[in-house]
Scaffold this motif. Structure first.
Motif, PDB file in Angstrom:
ATOM      1  N   HIS A  97      43.944 118.791  67.404  1.00 52.05           N
ATOM      2  CA  HIS A  97      43.268 117.042  67.879  1.00 52.05           C
ATOM      3  C   HIS A  97      41.979 116.479  67.019  1.00 52.05           C
ATOM      4  O   HIS A  97      41.998 115.749  66.778  1.00 52.05           O
ATOM      5  CB  HIS A  97      42.925 117.321  70.064  1.00 52.05           C
ATOM      6  CG  HIS A  97      42.298 115.941  69.947  1.00 52.05           C
ATOM      7  ND1 HIS A  97      42.767 114.962  70.419  1.00 52.05           N
ATOM      8  CD2 HIS A  97      40.787 115.219  69.908  1.00 52.05           C
ATOM      9  CE1 HIS A  97      41.815 113.750  70.797  1.00 52.05           C
ATOM     10  NE2 HIS A  97      40.708 114.705  70.367  1.00 52.05           N
ATOM     11  N   LEU A 101      42.461 113.955  64.765  1.00 54.08           N
ATOM     12  CA  LEU A 101      42.456 112.579  64.521  1.00 54.08           C
ATOM     13  C   LEU A 101      41.192 111.794  63.909  1.00 54.08           C
ATOM     14  O   LEU A 101      41.724 110.346  63.138  1.00 54.08           O
ATOM     15  CB  LEU A 101      40.981 112.835  65.844  1.00 54.08           C
ATOM     16  CG  LEU A 101      40.066 111.638  65.914  1.00 54.08           C
ATOM     17  CD1 LEU A 101      40.130 110.208  67.111  1.00 54.08           C
ATOM     18  CD2 LEU A 101      38.537 111.888  67.275  1.00 54.08           C
ATOM     19  N   THR A 161      51.284 116.088  67.451  1.00 48.51           N
ATOM     20  CA  THR A 161      49.627 115.430  68.165  1.00 48.51           C
ATOM     21  C   THR A 161      49.247 114.846  67.647  1.00 48.51           C
ATOM     22  O   THR A 161      49.117 113.352  68.267  1.00 48.51           O
ATOM     23  CB  THR A 161      48.551 116.361  68.115  1.00 48.51           C
ATOM     24  OG1 THR A 161      48.676 117.885  69.104  1.00 48.51           O
ATOM     25  CG2 THR A 161      46.897 115.822  68.630  1.00 48.51           C
ATOM     26  N   GLU A 165      49.064 111.030  70.114  1.00 44.93           N
ATOM     27  CA  GLU A 165      48.020 110.606  70.235  1.00 44.93           C
ATOM     28  C   GLU A 165      48.236 109.601  69.767  1.00 44.93           C
ATOM     29  O   GLU A 165      46.755 108.714  69.535  1.00 44.93           O
ATOM     30  CB  GLU A 165      46.507 111.444  69.379  1.00 44.93           C
ATOM     31  CG  GLU A 165      46.784 112.761  70.990  1.00 44.93           C
ATOM     32  CD  GLU A 165      45.407 113.874  70.546  1.00 44.93           C
ATOM     33  OE1 GLU A 165      44.803 113.339  70.011  1.00 44.93           O
ATOM     34  OE2 GLU A 165      46.027 115.040  71.260  1.00 44.93           O
ATOM     35  N   HIS A 166      48.322 108.980  68.315  1.00 42.59           N
ATOM     36  CA  HIS A 166      47.619 107.681  68.030  1.00 42.59           C
ATOM     37  C   HIS A 166      49.597 107.209  67.415  1.00 42.59           C
ATOM     38  O   HIS A 166      49.216 106.079  67.219  1.00 42.59           O
ATOM     39  CB  HIS A 166      47.136 108.286  66.330  1.00 42.59           C
ATOM     40  CG  HIS A 166      45.768 109.368  66.120  1.00 42.59           C
ATOM     41  ND1 HIS A 166      45.085 108.984  66.661  1.00 42.59           N
ATOM     42  CD2 HIS A 166      46.458 110.580  66.210  1.00 42.59           C
ATOM     43  CE1 HIS A 166      44.011 109.961  66.768  1.00 42.59           C
ATOM     44  NE2 HIS A 166      44.907 111.230  66.770  1.00 42.59           N
ATOM     45  N   GLN A 213      59.484 111.973  72.569  1.00 43.59           N
ATOM     46  CA  GLN A 213      57.810 111.140  72.691  1.00 43.59           C
ATOM     47  C   GLN A 213      58.469 109.860  72.473  1.00 43.59           C
ATOM     48  O   GLN A 213      57.505 108.577  72.654  1.00 43.59           O
ATOM     49  CB  GLN A 213      56.968 112.155  71.245  1.00 43.59           C
ATOM     50  CG  GLN A 213      56.972 113.146  71.376  1.00 43.59           C
ATOM     51  CD  GLN A 213      56.344 113.779  72.412  1.00 43.59           C
ATOM     52  OE1 GLN A 213      55.760 113.259  72.882  1.00 43.59           O
ATOM     53  NE2 GLN A 213      56.637 115.264  72.782  1.00 43.59           N
TER      54      GLN A 213
END
Length: 245
Positions: A97, A101, A161, A165-166, A213
C-alpha cells in the motif's frame, strides 16, 4: 506473543520505508528498491499457512490415544502459527500500500489529464484518447521496473492495489463526481474505448483478473451507450450487476 512482536516490528519498518521513499524521484525509487523484504514476507506467510494446514490434518493421527490436554496445547501453538501468518500478510499489505502510494504520484499528472478529455464534443471514437495513451505509458514506465525485484505474487498485488486505490477512484470521479463530464453519443463510445484500453493494459501486467475492479466503470460505459434510458430496465445485469446499485 510472537505474532504481536512481529506486528510491532513490521509496522515500524513499513512506516520508516514509506517516509523514505516519499522523498525520492521515480528513478531513485527504482534504483534503490529492494524487493527481498516484500518477497520474504509473502513467502513466509504462505509457508506458515501450508505448515498450519499440514499439521491440522495430522493432529488426529499424531495424538491418537494421547491425552486430550496434549492435543489442546498443540492446537494453541497452531493458532499462534495462524496469527503469525496473518501478521506477515498484513505487513505485506501495508508495505505494498505504501509503495503504491509513493508510485502513484509519478503518474498523477497523466491521471489528472483524463479529467480534461472532452467526451461531449468527441469527433473520433475509433482510437483511444491521447490522454489515456499517456496514462498507460506513464503507469507502465512506473510499474514495469518492479517486475524484476518482486516475485509474481507481490507484483500482482502491487498492480491490483494501484488499480483499486489510485486508478479506478480517479476515473470514477470523472463520471460520477461533482464535476462529472457530459457525454455525447460519440463521447460515450469514446469512453467505452478508453476504458477497454485501460482494462486490457492492466490485464497484461498481472496474472490476476482485474476486470472485476473495473466492473462499475464498465456498467457506467454500458449505460451511457444505451440508445434509450429505459433500456436499463431490460438489460440482464446478471451477477455483476448485483452490487451496482
Amino acid at each position: 506473543q510472537v505474532s504481536a512482536q512481529l506486528g510491532s516490528l513490521f509496522a515500524g519498518h513499513a512506516s520508516a520505508v514509506g517516509h523514505t521513499l516519499s522523498h525520492m524521484s521515480r528513478r531513485q525509487v527504482q534504483e534503490g528498491f529492494e524487493g527481498a523484504c516484500y518477497n520474504n514476507l509473502e513467502a513466509s506467510a504462505a509457508n506458515i499457512l501450508k505448515l498450519h494446514a499440514s499439521l491440522h490434518k495430522e493432529l488426529p493421527h499424531i495424538f491418537r490415544g494421547a491425552g486430550k490436554g496434549d492435543e489442546e496445547k498443540a492446537r494453541e501453538v497452531m493458532s499462534e502459527l495462524a496469527s503469525a501468518a496473518r501478521v506477515l500478510s498484513h505487513a505485506l499489505h501495508t508495505a505494498i500500500h505504501r509503495l503504491a502510494l509513493v508510485l502513484a504520484r509519478f503518474f498523477e499528472a497523466q491521471l489528472n489529464g483524463f479529467h480534461a478529455i472532452d467526451y461531449e464534443h468527441t469527433t473520433n471514437a475509433y482510437v483511444e484518447s491521447p490522454a489515456v495513451v499517456e496514462l498507460i505509458s506513464a503507469v507502465e514506465a512506473t510499474l514495469d521496473p518492479f517486475r524484476e525485484g518482486l516475485n509474481s505474487a507481490c507484483f500482482d498485488n502491487l498492480v491490483v492495489t494501484t488499480i483499486v486505490e489510485h486508478v479506478v477512484p480517479g476515473l470514477e470521479k470523472r463520471v460520477l463526481g461533482k464535476k462529472a463530464g457530459v457525454f455525447s453519443a460519440l463521447g460515450a463510445m469514446q469512453f467505452d474505448k478508453d476504458l477497454r484500453a485501460l482494462t486490457a493494459f492492466f490485464s497484461s501486467l498481472t496474472q490476476r483478473t482485474v476486470r472485476d475492479q473495473f466492473t462499475r466503470l464498465s456498467q457506467i460505459a454500458l449505460v451511457l451507450n444505451f440508445a434509450d434510458p429505459s433500456e436499463i430496465w431490460e438489460y440482464n445485469w446478471g451477477e455483476q450487476g448485483a452490487g451496482a446499485g
